[in-house]
Design a protein around this motif. Structure first.
Motif, PDB file in Angstrom:
ATOM      1  N   GLY A 105      76.775  62.069  79.352  1.00  0.00           N
ATOM      2  CA  GLY A 105      77.220  63.440  79.002  1.00  0.00           C
ATOM      3  C   GLY A 105      77.348  63.505  77.456  1.00  0.00           C
ATOM      4  O   GLY A 105      77.263  62.505  76.719  1.00  0.00           O
ATOM      5  N   SER A 106      77.882  64.602  76.831  1.00  0.00           N
ATOM      6  CA  SER A 106      77.977  64.926  75.285  1.00  0.00           C
ATOM      7  C   SER A 106      79.214  64.256  75.013  1.00  0.00           C
ATOM      8  O   SER A 106      79.383  64.090  73.764  1.00  0.00           O
ATOM      9  CB  SER A 106      77.707  66.249  75.053  1.00  0.00           C
TER      10      SER A 106
ATOM     11  N   TYR B  36      68.326  53.033  73.969  1.00  0.00           N
ATOM     12  CA  TYR B  36      68.933  54.462  74.264  1.00  0.00           C
ATOM     13  C   TYR B  36      68.871  55.086  72.815  1.00  0.00           C
ATOM     14  O   TYR B  36      69.208  54.278  71.584  1.00  0.00           O
ATOM     15  CB  TYR B  36      70.221  54.668  74.772  1.00  0.00           C
ATOM     16  N   GLN B  38      70.365  58.476  70.395  1.00  0.00           N
ATOM     17  CA  GLN B  38      71.420  59.539  70.130  1.00  0.00           C
ATOM     18  C   GLN B  38      71.185  60.237  68.999  1.00  0.00           C
ATOM     19  O   GLN B  38      71.319  60.203  67.794  1.00  0.00           O
ATOM     20  CB  GLN B  38      72.952  58.667  70.035  1.00  0.00           C
ATOM     21  N   ARG B  42      74.510  65.251  70.459  1.00  0.00           N
ATOM     22  CA  ARG B  42      73.928  65.193  71.914  1.00  0.00           C
ATOM     23  C   ARG B  42      74.131  63.759  72.462  1.00  0.00           C
ATOM     24  O   ARG B  42      74.648  62.723  71.647  1.00  0.00           O
ATOM     25  CB  ARG B  42      72.559  65.386  71.847  1.00  0.00           C
ATOM     26  N   GLY B  43      74.277  63.983  73.803  1.00  0.00           N
ATOM     27  CA  GLY B  43      74.573  62.518  74.405  1.00  0.00           C
ATOM     28  C   GLY B  43      73.448  61.484  74.296  1.00  0.00           C
ATOM     29  O   GLY B  43      72.374  61.926  73.867  1.00  0.00           O
ATOM     30  N   LEU B  44      73.865  60.164  74.528  1.00  0.00           N
ATOM     31  CA  LEU B  44      72.590  59.324  74.536  1.00  0.00           C
ATOM     32  C   LEU B  44      71.567  59.423  75.484  1.00  0.00           C
ATOM     33  O   LEU B  44      71.961  59.729  76.764  1.00  0.00           O
ATOM     34  CB  LEU B  44      73.204  57.845  74.929  1.00  0.00           C
ATOM     35  N   LEU B  88      70.262  57.839  65.609  1.00  0.00           N
ATOM     36  CA  LEU B  88      70.841  56.578  66.115  1.00  0.00           C
ATOM     37  C   LEU B  88      70.359  55.963  67.037  1.00  0.00           C
ATOM     38  O   LEU B  88      70.229  56.534  68.301  1.00  0.00           O
ATOM     39  CB  LEU B  88      72.348  56.740  66.275  1.00  0.00           C
TER      40      LEU B  88
END
Lengths: 113, 113
Positions: A105-106, B36, B38, B42-44, B88
Motif C-alpha cells: 500500500g501507499s 522493488y 519506490q 507511491r507504494g513499493l 528509489l
C-alpha cells in the motif's frame, strides 16, 4: 485487483496518545505484512499474518504495538502511548502464500509531536 | 540472520546509458532475492526476483538482475536508462527458511536528460 489500501494516509498525534491504522489487502491474498520505514532507510519488518493467525513478530515490535486481523481480511495496527521515535511511514503489504511477490500500500505517515 | 547492503546512496546516469545498482546479501541458507522500486508518493512496486534457476533474471520495465553466488551479489541493471526510471530502488533478501523479507536502505537512481 484493486490494490492494497491503507487508512489514514497521514496521522499527526501528540506524544502519549494512541493511534490505530487500517490496512485492506488485495481480497484473495491470505498473507498480510506490516513494515515501518523511516527516512533514508528501507522498510523494517514488524509482523505478518497468514489468514487471521499472527505468525511472526519482530523483536523491534515493543509491547506498545499490537496488530490484529480478526477475520483474515483487513488488519489494524495500534500503537499505544506514542513516542516521538514512533514517527515513521507504516507500510502494509499482502501476498498469496507461496507467491513471492508482495503488493504494498501507499502507507500511513505518522508524526508524533 | 539475513542482511542486505546497498553500498551506494545515489547513482547518477545519463539517459540512454546503461545503469547498475549494486546489492550484496548475507544469508545462512538459500537466498531468495528481490528488487522493488519506490516512486514519489507511491507504494513499493515489485520489479523482479531470483529464487532458483538462471542467474540472469528479467523483470518489469526492462530491468534485469544478475545473481552471483560467489560474490553474494544481486546487482540491478538496465541497458539503456530512461528519465522515468528515476526513483528509489530497494534490494531485499529472504533466507529460504524464513518468511519475511529484509530490505536494504535503498539507492536513489537519478537519470538526467
Amino acid at each position: 485487483d484493486t490494490g492494497v489500501s491503507q487508512d489514514p494516509r497521514h496521522k499527526i498525534t501528540k506524544r502519549g496518545q494512541n493511534v490505530t491504522f487500517r490496512c485492506d489487502p488485495i481480497s484473495e491474498h491470505n498473507r498480510l505484512y506490516w513494515y515501518r520505514q523511516t527516512l533514508g532507510q528501507g522498510p523494517e519488518f514488524l509482523t505478518y499474518f497468514q489468514n487471521e493467525a499472527q505468525l511472526e513478530k519482530s523483536r523491534l515490535l515493543s509491547d506498545r504495538f499490537s496488530a490484529e486481523r480478526p477475520k483474515g481480511s483487513f488488519s489494524t495496527l495500534e500503537i499505544q502511548r506514542t513516542e516521538q521515535g514512533d514517527s515513521a511511514m507504516y507500510l502494509c503489504a499482502s501476498s498469496l502464500q507461496g507467491w513471492e511477490k508482495l503488493f504494498f500500500g501507499s502507507g500511513t505517515q505518522l508524526s508524533v509531536l | 540472520a539475513q542482511s542486505v547492503a546497498q553500498p551506494e546512496d545515489q547513482v547518477n546516469v545519463a539517459e540512454g546509458n546503461p545503469l547498475t545498482v549494486k546489492c550484496t546479501y548475507s544469508v545462512s541458507g538459500n537466498p531468495y532475492l528481490f528488487w522493488y522500486v519506490q516512486y514519489p508518493n507511491r507504494g513499493l512496486q515489485f520489479l523482479l526476483k531470483y529464487i532458483t534457476g538462471d542467474n540472469l533474471v528479467k523483470g518489469s520495465y526492462g530491468f534485469e538482475a544478475e545473481f552471483n553466488k560467489s560474490q553474494t551479489s544481486f546487482h540491478l541493471k538496465k541497458p539503456s536508462a530512461l528519465v522515468s526510471d528515476s526513483a528509489l530502488y530497494f534490494c531485499a533478501v529472504r533466507d529460504g527458511g524464513y518468511s519475511t523479507l529484509t530490505f536494504g536502505k535503498g539507492t536513489m537512481l537519478l537519470v538526467s536528460p
